[in-house]
Design an enzyme around this catalytic site. Structure first.
Site, PDB file in Angstrom:
ATOM      1  N   CYS A  51       0.828  -1.210   0.000  1.00 26.04           N
ATOM      2  CA  CYS A  51       0.000   0.000   0.000  1.00 26.04           C
ATOM      3  C   CYS A  51       0.861   1.259   0.000  1.00 26.04           C
ATOM      4  CB  CYS A  51      -0.913  -0.001   1.222  1.00 26.04           C
ATOM      5  SG  CYS A  51      -1.836   1.545   1.444  1.00 26.04           S
ATOM      6  N   TYR A 185      -5.106   5.216  -9.297  1.00 28.21           N
ATOM      7  CA  TYR A 185      -6.299   4.461  -8.923  1.00 28.21           C
ATOM      8  C   TYR A 185      -7.514   4.915  -9.732  1.00 28.21           C
ATOM      9  CZ  TYR A 185      -3.771   2.410  -5.023  1.00 28.21           C
ATOM     10  OH  TYR A 185      -2.873   1.697  -4.274  1.00 28.21           O
TER      11      TYR A 185
END
Length: 333
Positions: A51, A185
């Site tokens: 992440c 994203y």
């Protein structure tokens, strides 16, 4: 959105654009009423090396010497095969975090709020005694580490957030977040051609701007690494191994940008950056694990063999831009 009750939350609007959920636990650290006290040993930072939001908090924790004050728990790069989006501590003995005794990240979220309906995210700061999340504000977390946590910094810790540059750092961080960090994203989780192409163009337009900026500056704000560099690094280091193919962010690779690629190598070769980067975990997650806004099955569970990352260790010669070897501004202005 009832994330812990549904298969996968769809943070996508009617036009197919990805809209990331807001952070739920945003109490700041400090000594005022309602703030979280700065206290060695009280908190555990939960992350996964896949992440980018979590990675940058781990970089700053290491660079500033907070490793003895804030413990670290690591979740698996693979999301668990259960009917909700979660993180699992399957890398630990007994499939449980050794300090908190939890198998899933959602447990500490529900300990904090039994009615929590969002997606449990990393990084998450956990109160060890109460076993509940107290802060998951990835956008401000590194700034807290850099400021109010300063009494627990190591001797001669660098100044990643100089007061004289904070306004400029904050403004740049906002652009980097919307157009680069979250921009990849927005490409990968778009659910319409129009949303994807808009995100794609915004992302690469900003990478072009940053490429030009770094032609005359060793780092984003000049001669020394700042919080902005940490934030950009976390996306750039994942770009060629994950976002380029898995998120269709494929106009260019970072290795195709001379300045960005040299800059990335410079940072990667800095203690705290490359040594907290796990390329294998990143590849496993983005190519094999399920994602928060996708119902697609991963392609035959095949892990890409490439790309060749050996050149990230090659000399970068970026010190010639600044004329100095030191990468960190030591002390406070």
């Amino acid at each position: 959105m009832e994330n812990h009750k549904k298969d996968k939350p769809l943070e996508v609007d009617k036009n197919g654009k990805f809209n990331r959920q807001k952070n739920r636990f945003t109490a700041p650290f400090g000594d005022k009423p309602g703030e979280l006290p700065v206290e060695a040993g009280r908190y555990r930072l939960l992350w996964s090396p896949v992440c980018p939001w979590a990675h940058r908090s781990v970089i700053v924790r290491r660079v500033l010497g907070l490793e003895e004050s804030i413990s670290l728990g690591t979740a698996s790069p693979m999301r668990p095969n259960i009917p909700r989006v979660d993180w699992e501590f399957s890398l630990d003995e007994g499939n449980k975090d050794p300090v908190l005794g939890i198998q899933y990240l959602s447990e500490v979220y529900l300990n904090a709020d039994p009615n929590y309906e969002g997606r449990p995210t990393v990084p998450a700061i956990i109160d060890v005694k109460e076993k509940k999340v107290v802060n998951n504000d990835y956008f401000r977390l590194t700034n807290y580490f850099e400021t109010v946590w300063s009494p627990l910094h190591k001797e001669n810790a660098p100044n990643l957030y100089p007061e004289s540059l904070r306004q400029e750092i904050d403004a740049l961080n906002d652009v980097i977040f919307h157009e680069v960090n979250n921009g990849v994203y927005k490409c990968g989780f778009a659910r319409s051609q129009e949303a994807y192409e808009e995100a794609y163009d915004t992302l690469f337009n900003q990478l072009d701007v940053l490429e030009n900026r770094l032609a005359t500056r060793r780092f984003l704000l000049g001669d020394y690494i700042t919080d902005s560099d940490v934030r950009l690094f976390a996306t750039l280091v994942r770009f060629d191994v994950a976002y380029y193919s898995a998120f269709k962010a494929n106009r260019n690779r970072i290795v195709d940008f001379p300045n960005l690629w040299g800059y990335l190598r410079d940072l990667y070769q800095t203690p705290g950056f490359g040594d907290t980067t796990d390329f294998e975990a990143i590849k496993i997650h983005y190519h094999l694990s399920n994602h928060i806004a996708s119902d697609d099955q991963k392609s035959l569970n095949i892990l890409p063999k490439g790309p060749d990352l050996s050149s990230i260790h090659a000399p970068h010669h970026r010190e010639a831009i600044s004329g100095i070897e030191e990468k960190f501004l030591i002390g406070h202005d």
